[in-house]
Design a protein around this motif. Structure first.
Motif, PDB file in Angstrom:
ATOM      1  N   GLU A   1       3.715  12.109  -2.540  1.00 31.15           N
ATOM      2  CA  GLU A   1       2.606  11.353  -3.467  1.00 31.15           C
ATOM      3  C   GLU A   1       2.969  11.562  -4.959  1.00 31.15           C
ATOM      4  O   GLU A   1       2.814  10.668  -5.741  1.00 31.15           O
ATOM      5  CB  GLU A   1       1.289  11.635  -3.224  1.00 31.15           C
ATOM      6  CG  GLU A   1       0.084  10.834  -3.824  1.00 31.15           C
ATOM      7  CD  GLU A   1      -1.150  11.008  -3.517  1.00 31.15           C
ATOM      8  OE1 GLU A   1      -2.148  10.318  -4.022  1.00 31.15           O
ATOM      9  OE2 GLU A   1      -1.359  12.117  -2.828  1.00 31.15           O
TER      10      GLU A   1
ATOM     11  N   SER B   1       1.163  11.395   0.962  1.00 33.81           N
ATOM     12  CA  SER B   1       0.242  12.779   0.594  1.00 33.81           C
ATOM     13  C   SER B   1       1.256  13.833   0.124  1.00 33.81           C
ATOM     14  O   SER B   1       2.454  13.657   0.496  1.00 33.81           O
ATOM     15  CB  SER B   1      -0.698  13.043   1.614  1.00 33.81           C
ATOM     16  OG  SER B   1      -0.009  13.349   2.795  1.00 33.81           O
TER      17      SER B   1
ATOM     18  N   LEU C   1       4.733   8.875  -7.354  1.00 30.17           N
ATOM     19  CA  LEU C   1       3.894   7.898  -7.955  1.00 30.17           C
ATOM     20  C   LEU C   1       3.414   8.131  -9.375  1.00 30.17           C
ATOM     21  O   LEU C   1       3.204   7.560 -10.223  1.00 30.17           O
ATOM     22  CB  LEU C   1       2.574   7.573  -7.191  1.00 30.17           C
ATOM     23  CG  LEU C   1       2.910   6.989  -5.841  1.00 30.17           C
ATOM     24  CD1 LEU C   1       1.566   6.950  -5.001  1.00 30.17           C
ATOM     25  CD2 LEU C   1       3.800   5.850  -5.715  1.00 30.17           C
TER      26      LEU C   1
ATOM     27  N   LYS D   1       0.786  -1.075  -0.110  1.00 30.39           N
ATOM     28  CA  LYS D   1      -0.026   0.051  -0.039  1.00 30.39           C
ATOM     29  C   LYS D   1       0.701   1.367  -0.140  1.00 30.39           C
ATOM     30  O   LYS D   1       1.960   1.390   0.583  1.00 30.39           O
ATOM     31  CB  LYS D   1      -1.052  -0.104   1.233  1.00 30.39           C
ATOM     32  CG  LYS D   1      -1.967  -1.056   1.174  1.00 30.39           C
ATOM     33  CD  LYS D   1      -3.003  -0.813   2.129  1.00 30.39           C
ATOM     34  CE  LYS D   1      -4.238  -1.720   2.119  1.00 30.39           C
ATOM     35  NZ  LYS D   1      -4.943  -1.612   0.969  1.00 30.39           N
ATOM     36  N   ALA D   2       0.354   2.398  -0.650  1.00 34.97           N
ATOM     37  CA  ALA D   2       1.112   3.556  -0.674  1.00 34.97           C
ATOM     38  C   ALA D   2       0.081   4.685  -0.132  1.00 34.97           C
ATOM     39  O   ALA D   2       0.271   5.912  -0.509  1.00 34.97           O
ATOM     40  CB  ALA D   2       1.726   4.107  -2.133  1.00 34.97           C
ATOM     41  N   ASP D   3      -0.919   4.301   0.526  1.00 30.76           N
ATOM     42  CA  ASP D   3      -1.999   5.028   1.011  1.00 30.76           C
ATOM     43  C   ASP D   3      -1.539   6.194   1.827  1.00 30.76           C
ATOM     44  O   ASP D   3      -2.305   7.230   2.080  1.00 30.76           O
ATOM     45  CB  ASP D   3      -3.272   4.430   1.365  1.00 30.76           C
ATOM     46  CG  ASP D   3      -2.916   3.623   2.449  1.00 30.76           C
ATOM     47  OD1 ASP D   3      -1.776   3.212   2.831  1.00 30.76           O
ATOM     48  OD2 ASP D   3      -3.793   2.814   2.879  1.00 30.76           O
TER      49      ASP D   3
ATOM     50  N   ILE E   1       2.623  -1.976  -6.141  1.00 32.93           N
ATOM     51  CA  ILE E   1       2.066  -0.829  -5.015  1.00 32.93           C
ATOM     52  C   ILE E   1       0.618  -1.065  -5.262  1.00 32.93           C
ATOM     53  O   ILE E   1      -0.050  -0.987  -6.707  1.00 32.93           O
ATOM     54  CB  ILE E   1       2.608   0.179  -5.662  1.00 32.93           C
ATOM     55  CG1 ILE E   1       4.122   0.580  -5.218  1.00 32.93           C
ATOM     56  CG2 ILE E   1       1.936   1.462  -4.935  1.00 32.93           C
ATOM     57  CD1 ILE E   1       4.871   1.914  -5.694  1.00 32.93           C
ATOM     58  N   ASP E   2      -0.224  -0.917  -4.396  1.00 39.26           N
ATOM     59  CA  ASP E   2      -1.687  -0.929  -4.329  1.00 39.26           C
ATOM     60  C   ASP E   2      -1.965   0.615  -4.298  1.00 39.26           C
ATOM     61  O   ASP E   2      -1.832   1.145  -3.358  1.00 39.26           O
ATOM     62  CB  ASP E   2      -2.213  -1.625  -2.852  1.00 39.26           C
ATOM     63  CG  ASP E   2      -3.577  -1.657  -2.880  1.00 39.26           C
ATOM     64  OD1 ASP E   2      -4.291  -1.219  -3.925  1.00 39.26           O
ATOM     65  OD2 ASP E   2      -4.160  -2.096  -1.660  1.00 39.26           O
ATOM     66  N   TYR E   3      -2.138   0.988  -5.527  1.00 43.72           N
ATOM     67  CA  TYR E   3      -2.669   2.435  -5.570  1.00 43.72           C
ATOM     68  C   TYR E   3      -3.273   2.562  -6.824  1.00 43.72           C
ATOM     69  O   TYR E   3      -3.149   1.917  -8.113  1.00 43.72           O
ATOM     70  CB  TYR E   3      -1.265   3.288  -5.677  1.00 43.72           C
ATOM     71  CG  TYR E   3      -1.567   4.697  -5.845  1.00 43.72           C
ATOM     72  CD1 TYR E   3      -1.884   5.602  -4.717  1.00 43.72           C
ATOM     73  CD2 TYR E   3      -1.455   5.389  -7.188  1.00 43.72           C
ATOM     74  CE1 TYR E   3      -1.842   6.955  -4.809  1.00 43.72           C
ATOM     75  CE2 TYR E   3      -1.505   6.939  -7.131  1.00 43.72           C
ATOM     76  CZ  TYR E   3      -1.807   7.458  -6.180  1.00 43.72           C
ATOM     77  OH  TYR E   3      -1.987   8.829  -6.299  1.00 43.72           O
ATOM     78  N   ASP E   4      -4.407   3.615  -7.043  1.00 36.14           N
ATOM     79  CA  ASP E   4      -5.098   3.756  -7.982  1.00 36.14           C
ATOM     80  C   ASP E   4      -4.380   4.686  -8.999  1.00 36.14           C
ATOM     81  O   ASP E   4      -4.679   5.699  -9.102  1.00 36.14           O
ATOM     82  CB  ASP E   4      -6.486   4.487  -7.718  1.00 36.14           C
ATOM     83  CG  ASP E   4      -7.428   4.386  -8.732  1.00 36.14           C
ATOM     84  OD1 ASP E   4      -7.210   3.923 -10.172  1.00 36.14           O
ATOM     85  OD2 ASP E   4      -8.212   5.326  -8.794  1.00 36.14           O
ATOM     86  N   PHE E   5      -3.521   3.942  -9.835  1.00 37.87           N
ATOM     87  CA  PHE E   5      -2.980   4.600 -10.947  1.00 37.87           C
ATOM     88  C   PHE E   5      -3.779   4.951 -12.309  1.00 37.87           C
ATOM     89  O   PHE E   5      -3.238   5.993 -12.906  1.00 37.87           O
ATOM     90  CB  PHE E   5      -1.669   3.853 -11.616  1.00 37.87           C
ATOM     91  CG  PHE E   5      -0.599   3.589 -10.546  1.00 37.87           C
ATOM     92  CD1 PHE E   5       0.305   4.585 -10.540  1.00 37.87           C
ATOM     93  CD2 PHE E   5      -0.321   2.387  -9.736  1.00 37.87           C
ATOM     94  CE1 PHE E   5       1.482   4.538  -9.635  1.00 37.87           C
ATOM     95  CE2 PHE E   5       0.649   2.401  -9.004  1.00 37.87           C
ATOM     96  CZ  PHE E   5       1.488   3.300  -8.801  1.00 37.87           C
TER      97      PHE E   5
ATOM     98  N   TRP F   1       4.314   5.881 -12.657  1.00 38.65           N
ATOM     99  CA  TRP F   1       3.461   5.621 -13.528  1.00 38.65           C
ATOM    100  C   TRP F   1       3.856   5.846 -14.993  1.00 38.65           C
ATOM    101  O   TRP F   1       3.785   5.187 -16.034  1.00 38.65           O
ATOM    102  CB  TRP F   1       2.081   6.239 -13.220  1.00 38.65           C
ATOM    103  CG  TRP F   1       1.203   6.396 -14.435  1.00 38.65           C
ATOM    104  CD1 TRP F   1       0.349   5.215 -14.910  1.00 38.65           C
ATOM    105  CD2 TRP F   1       0.966   7.359 -15.228  1.00 38.65           C
ATOM    106  NE1 TRP F   1      -0.428   5.925 -16.032  1.00 38.65           N
ATOM    107  CE2 TRP F   1       0.047   7.168 -16.071  1.00 38.65           C
ATOM    108  CE3 TRP F   1       1.515   8.693 -15.233  1.00 38.65           C
ATOM    109  CZ2 TRP F   1      -0.402   7.879 -17.088  1.00 38.65           C
ATOM    110  CZ3 TRP F   1       1.063   9.720 -16.186  1.00 38.65           C
ATOM    111  CH2 TRP F   1       0.139   9.207 -17.345  1.00 38.65           C
TER     112      TRP F   1
END
Length: 271
Positions: free
Chosen positions: A11, A7, A14, A2-4, A43-47, A18
């Protein structure tokens, strides 16, 4: 992974991840970075929210490729150099350049970024990490202690600092680093200062992030300190190989637009 917890400015690393991973899979890639593909898949992130950011996706890759080229030139001339990448995020430049046999390669960033970096890109004997702000100038003593030629790399970093902070940074390195030290960095398009809300992907990462610094004429920096010398610079639109949208390719032919809406790669040397 996770990369949540990321910020603000951290951030934004990322975005560049991408951009490089996306580019690597193209047959006409401006940059190939298999390590970026590997890391992004972990990585668990909404790219997906960055889709549509063509200017930034292409721009990040042009920027990285031009800095890579300049770094290679420096290391060919100074194979025993000490390299430090400031604001390194999770960029895999050390791997991308073939793990050069330099005296040492440091990657520096804020603790939350280095924590993620250590989990994704383990340190090696020759490549180690520093968890601190680039304005915490203790890193200068670490680099200087080697007594070797020095290369500083800052990619996607200085635009997030105020002019006073950027000048403080250059005051410190001019005071404490040796002649021949080379600084490679990107200069934000002048038109984007205080306009992050108009950036195609930064506005999707964190709306609190703002662009704070650029100069229209890089030679202005030579007046900050007599040790600063502009070696060369590149306007990124000149290296896009037709990949920017048609409207921008057209506008970049206009000198006013070319100068103010173009990002640059800058090579400075301390004399």
């Amino acid at each position: 992974m996770k990369a949540d917890k990321l910020s603000g400015v951290p951030e934004t690393m990322l975005i560049t991840l991408w951009a490089k991973a996306t580019e690597t899979n193209r047959p006409d890639a401006l940059l190939r970075d298999p390590k970026a593909v590997e890391i992004m898949n972990r990585i668990d992130y909404d790219f997906t929210k960055f889709r549509g950011g063509t200017m930034s996706q292409v721009g990040c890759c042009i920027r990285a490729d031009l800095i890579d080229r300049e770094a290679k030139k420096f290391l060919e001339a100074h194979p025993d150099a000490v390299v430090i990448q400031l604001g390194a995020g999770i960029d895999a430049r050390y791997d991308r350049l073939g793990r050069p046999a330099v005296t040492h390669w440091y990657d520096l960033d804020l603790p939350e970024a280095i924590d993620l970096r250590r989990r994704l890109l383990p340190e090696t004997e020759r490549n180690t990490y520093l968890a601190m702000s680039l304005l915490d100038f203790r890193w200068i003593d670490t680099v200087r202690a080697h007594g070797r030629p020095v290369l500083l790399i800052l990619e996607g970093v200085l635009m997030y600092f105020t002019e006073a902070e950027v000048r403080s940074f250059f005051d410190a390195i001019c005071r404490d680093l040796p002649n021949g030290t080379t600084i490679l960095f990107d200069m934000l398009a002048y038109s984007l200062v205080n306009n992050a809300k108009h950036h195609d992907v930064v506005k999707k990462a964190d709306k609190t992030v703002e662009f704070k610094w650029s100069v229209l004429d890089t030679h202005e920096m030579e007046h900050w300190n007599p040790r600063i010398h502009l070696v060369r610079e590149y306007y990124m639109s000149d290296h896009a190989r037709g990949r920017f949208p048609f409207i921008f390719r057209t506008l970049y032919h206009i000198p006013y637009f070319h100068r103010r809406f173009n990002q640059r790669i800058v090579n400075l040397e301390l004399g």
